[in-house]
Design a protein around this motif. Structure first.
Motif, PDB file in Angstrom:
ATOM      1  N   GLN A 163       4.436   2.904  -7.164  1.00  0.00           N
ATOM      2  CA  GLN A 163       4.284   3.239  -8.602  1.00  0.00           C
ATOM      3  C   GLN A 163       4.062   2.131  -9.652  1.00  0.00           C
ATOM      4  OE1 GLN A 163       7.669   5.752  -9.766  1.00  0.00           O
ATOM      5  NE2 GLN A 163       6.881   5.973 -11.677  1.00  0.00           N
ATOM      6  N   VAL A 164       2.948   2.224 -10.354  1.00  0.00           N
ATOM      7  CA  VAL A 164       2.515   1.372 -11.359  1.00  0.00           C
ATOM      8  C   VAL A 164       2.648   1.795 -12.863  1.00  0.00           C
ATOM      9  CG1 VAL A 164       0.816   0.236  -9.736  1.00  0.00           C
ATOM     10  CG2 VAL A 164       0.083   2.215 -11.249  1.00  0.00           C
ATOM     11  N   GLY A 165       3.278   3.082 -12.924  1.00  0.00           N
ATOM     12  CA  GLY A 165       3.569   3.209 -14.266  1.00  0.00           C
ATOM     13  C   GLY A 165       4.333   4.567 -14.404  1.00  0.00           C
ATOM     14  N   GLY A 166       4.552   5.100 -15.570  1.00  0.00           N
ATOM     15  CA  GLY A 166       5.752   6.217 -15.721  1.00  0.00           C
ATOM     16  C   GLY A 166       5.190   7.379 -14.593  1.00  0.00           C
ATOM     17  N   ASN A 167       4.094   7.733 -14.601  1.00  0.00           N
ATOM     18  CA  ASN A 167       3.735   8.873 -13.695  1.00  0.00           C
ATOM     19  C   ASN A 167       2.569   8.502 -12.791  1.00  0.00           C
ATOM     20  OD1 ASN A 167       5.521  10.745 -14.482  1.00  0.00           O
ATOM     21  ND2 ASN A 167       4.366  11.374 -16.190  1.00  0.00           N
ATOM     22  N   GLU A 168       2.094   7.292 -12.876  1.00  0.00           N
ATOM     23  CA  GLU A 168       0.951   6.628 -12.071  1.00  0.00           C
ATOM     24  C   GLU A 168       1.291   6.081 -10.746  1.00  0.00           C
ATOM     25  OE1 GLU A 168       1.651   5.571 -15.378  1.00  0.00           O
ATOM     26  OE2 GLU A 168       0.706   7.064 -16.224  1.00  0.00           O
ATOM     27  N   ARG A 169       0.235   6.210  -9.798  1.00  0.00           N
ATOM     28  CA  ARG A 169       0.684   5.616  -8.649  1.00  0.00           C
ATOM     29  C   ARG A 169      -0.681   5.249  -7.964  1.00  0.00           C
ATOM     30  NH1 ARG A 169       5.245   6.576  -5.955  1.00  0.00           N
ATOM     31  NH2 ARG A 169       6.828   7.811  -6.743  1.00  0.00           N
ATOM     32  N   LEU A 170      -0.470   4.043  -7.157  1.00  0.00           N
ATOM     33  CA  LEU A 170      -1.851   3.628  -6.354  1.00  0.00           C
ATOM     34  C   LEU A 170      -1.383   4.091  -4.903  1.00  0.00           C
ATOM     35  CD1 LEU A 170      -2.579   0.105  -7.735  1.00  0.00           C
ATOM     36  CD2 LEU A 170      -3.699   2.216  -8.091  1.00  0.00           C
ATOM     37  N   VAL A 171      -2.096   4.874  -4.117  1.00  0.00           N
ATOM     38  CA  VAL A 171      -1.965   5.288  -2.935  1.00  0.00           C
ATOM     39  C   VAL A 171      -3.108   4.875  -2.054  1.00  0.00           C
ATOM     40  CG1 VAL A 171      -1.555   7.301  -1.513  1.00  0.00           C
ATOM     41  CG2 VAL A 171      -1.093   7.301  -3.858  1.00  0.00           C
ATOM     42  N   ILE A 172      -2.873   4.333  -0.950  1.00  0.00           N
ATOM     43  CA  ILE A 172      -3.645   4.088   0.333  1.00  0.00           C
ATOM     44  C   ILE A 172      -3.459   5.042   1.298  1.00  0.00           C
ATOM     45  CG2 ILE A 172      -4.406   2.509   2.128  1.00  0.00           C
ATOM     46  CD1 ILE A 172      -3.229   0.097   0.618  1.00  0.00           C
ATOM     47  N   VAL A 173      -4.810   5.802   1.567  1.00  0.00           N
ATOM     48  CA  VAL A 173      -4.921   7.013   2.453  1.00  0.00           C
ATOM     49  C   VAL A 173      -5.591   6.697   3.667  1.00  0.00           C
ATOM     50  CG1 VAL A 173      -5.371   9.498   2.494  1.00  0.00           C
ATOM     51  CG2 VAL A 173      -4.268   8.544   0.518  1.00  0.00           C
ATOM     52  N   ALA A 174      -5.398   7.071   4.785  1.00  0.00           N
ATOM     53  CA  ALA A 174      -6.173   6.935   5.930  1.00  0.00           C
ATOM     54  C   ALA A 174      -6.658   8.650   6.255  1.00  0.00           C
ATOM     55  CB  ALA A 174      -5.598   6.417   7.122  1.00  0.00           C
ATOM     56  N   ALA A 175      -7.860   8.457   6.333  1.00  0.00           N
ATOM     57  CA  ALA A 175      -8.358  10.239   6.811  1.00  0.00           C
ATOM     58  C   ALA A 175      -9.793   9.791   7.380  1.00  0.00           C
ATOM     59  CB  ALA A 175      -8.631  10.761   5.481  1.00  0.00           C
ATOM     60  N   ALA A 176      -9.853  10.477   8.624  1.00  0.00           N
ATOM     61  CA  ALA A 176     -10.939  10.677   9.534  1.00  0.00           C
ATOM     62  C   ALA A 176     -11.489   9.261   9.773  1.00  0.00           C
ATOM     63  CB  ALA A 176     -12.227  11.236   8.887  1.00  0.00           C
ATOM     64  N   GLY A 177     -10.598   8.449   9.885  1.00  0.00           N
ATOM     65  CA  GLY A 177     -11.045   6.879  10.451  1.00  0.00           C
ATOM     66  C   GLY A 177     -11.320   5.902   9.112  1.00  0.00           C
ATOM     67  N   ARG A 178     -11.106   6.494   8.091  1.00  0.00           N
ATOM     68  CA  ARG A 178     -11.640   5.714   6.870  1.00  0.00           C
ATOM     69  C   ARG A 178     -10.365   5.540   6.001  1.00  0.00           C
ATOM     70  NH1 ARG A 178     -16.702   9.130   4.856  1.00  0.00           N
ATOM     71  NH2 ARG A 178     -16.779   7.404   3.166  1.00  0.00           N
ATOM     72  N   TYR A 179     -10.541   4.672   4.963  1.00  0.00           N
ATOM     73  CA  TYR A 179      -9.473   4.190   4.026  1.00  0.00           C
ATOM     74  C   TYR A 179      -9.705   4.159   2.617  1.00  0.00           C
ATOM     75  CZ  TYR A 179      -7.810   2.321   8.698  1.00  0.00           C
ATOM     76  OH  TYR A 179      -7.482   2.353  10.124  1.00  0.00           O
ATOM     77  N   PHE A 180      -8.868   4.728   1.973  1.00  0.00           N
ATOM     78  CA  PHE A 180      -9.146   4.916   0.613  1.00  0.00           C
ATOM     79  C   PHE A 180      -8.107   4.614  -0.430  1.00  0.00           C
ATOM     80  CE2 PHE A 180     -11.254   8.341   3.198  1.00  0.00           C
ATOM     81  CZ  PHE A 180     -12.542   8.243   2.901  1.00  0.00           C
ATOM     82  N   LEU A 181      -8.422   3.839  -1.563  1.00  0.00           N
ATOM     83  CA  LEU A 181      -7.325   3.711  -2.434  1.00  0.00           C
ATOM     84  C   LEU A 181      -7.796   4.781  -3.712  1.00  0.00           C
ATOM     85  CD1 LEU A 181      -5.359   1.936  -3.975  1.00  0.00           C
ATOM     86  CD2 LEU A 181      -7.454   0.560  -4.995  1.00  0.00           C
ATOM     87  N   ILE A 182      -6.532   5.328  -3.796  1.00  0.00           N
ATOM     88  CA  ILE A 182      -6.565   6.653  -4.851  1.00  0.00           C
ATOM     89  C   ILE A 182      -5.415   6.356  -5.833  1.00  0.00           C
ATOM     90  CG2 ILE A 182      -5.758   9.101  -4.972  1.00  0.00           C
ATOM     91  CD1 ILE A 182      -7.900   8.948  -2.844  1.00  0.00           C
ATOM     92  N   LEU A 206     -11.643   1.250   1.328  1.00  0.00           N
ATOM     93  CA  LEU A 206     -11.386  -0.102   1.946  1.00  0.00           C
ATOM     94  C   LEU A 206     -11.930  -0.323   3.149  1.00  0.00           C
ATOM     95  CD1 LEU A 206      -7.528   0.193   0.545  1.00  0.00           C
ATOM     96  CD2 LEU A 206      -9.428  -1.071  -0.423  1.00  0.00           C
ATOM     97  N   SER A 207     -12.222  -1.692   3.561  1.00  0.00           N
ATOM     98  CA  SER A 207     -12.718  -1.670   4.789  1.00  0.00           C
ATOM     99  C   SER A 207     -11.680  -1.825   5.885  1.00  0.00           C
ATOM    100  CB  SER A 207     -13.675  -3.102   4.671  1.00  0.00           C
ATOM    101  OG  SER A 207     -12.530  -4.100   4.641  1.00  0.00           O
ATOM    102  N   GLU A 208     -11.908  -1.824   7.156  1.00  0.00           N
ATOM    103  CA  GLU A 208     -10.933  -1.985   8.236  1.00  0.00           C
ATOM    104  C   GLU A 208     -10.239  -3.360   8.018  1.00  0.00           C
ATOM    105  OE1 GLU A 208      -9.021  -0.714  11.554  1.00  0.00           O
ATOM    106  OE2 GLU A 208     -10.657   0.309  10.704  1.00  0.00           O
ATOM    107  N   GLU A 209     -11.229  -4.403   7.756  1.00  0.00           N
ATOM    108  CA  GLU A 209     -10.608  -5.960   7.536  1.00  0.00           C
ATOM    109  C   GLU A 209      -9.727  -5.845   6.268  1.00  0.00           C
ATOM    110  OE1 GLU A 209     -12.933  -9.506   5.557  1.00  0.00           O
ATOM    111  OE2 GLU A 209     -13.660  -9.330   7.569  1.00  0.00           O
ATOM    112  N   GLU A 210     -10.018  -5.175   5.164  1.00  0.00           N
ATOM    113  CA  GLU A 210      -8.746  -5.105   4.057  1.00  0.00           C
ATOM    114  C   GLU A 210      -7.779  -4.526   4.433  1.00  0.00           C
ATOM    115  OE1 GLU A 210     -12.236  -5.078   0.462  1.00  0.00           O
ATOM    116  OE2 GLU A 210     -11.916  -3.238   1.520  1.00  0.00           O
ATOM    117  N   ILE A 211      -7.860  -3.250   5.329  1.00  0.00           N
ATOM    118  CA  ILE A 211      -6.818  -2.687   5.764  1.00  0.00           C
ATOM    119  C   ILE A 211      -5.785  -3.587   6.742  1.00  0.00           C
ATOM    120  CG2 ILE A 211      -5.812  -0.772   7.181  1.00  0.00           C
ATOM    121  CD1 ILE A 211      -6.570  -0.009   4.167  1.00  0.00           C
TER     122      ILE A 211
END
Length: 90
Positions: free
Chosen positions: A22-41, A54-59
């Motif tokens: 959680q980074v604010g009142g109702n705000e979040r940063l989320v790291i998600v893995a899907a289909a072998g890929r990684y995303f910052l949401i 995000l790359s495999e190296e970053e993860i």
């Protein structure tokens, strides 16, 4: 197809939330893995946004910090994500 998904392969699709902070009142940063890929949401009451892929190296760097299980890993997550966002927006 409201609320559904199109999956022509018929294979099971898997999505996993790896971490969120959680980074604010109702705000979040989320790291998600899907289909072998990684995303910052970014998630907030107004909706969700893809911030970066995000790359495999970053993860792997992030996962290495999580192994410690300390409070430092939370700080690392924010520092890591901030640095990644700066690199991607240069």
């Amino acid at each position: 197809m409201l609320g559904g998904s199109w999956n022509p392969s018929g294979k099971k699709l898997r999505m996993e939330v790896l971490s969120q902070i959680q980074v604010g009142g109702n705000e979040r940063l989320v790291i998600v893995a899907a289909a072998g890929r990684y995303f910052l949401i970014g998630a907030a009451s107004g909706g969700i946004s893809l911030l970066a892929e995000l790359s495999e190296e970053e993860i792997n760097a992030w996962k290495d910090s999580e192994v410690s299980g300390s409070e430092e890993s939370k700080g690392f997550l924010l520092t890591f994500l901030e640095a990644e966002m700066k690199k991607k927006h240069r």
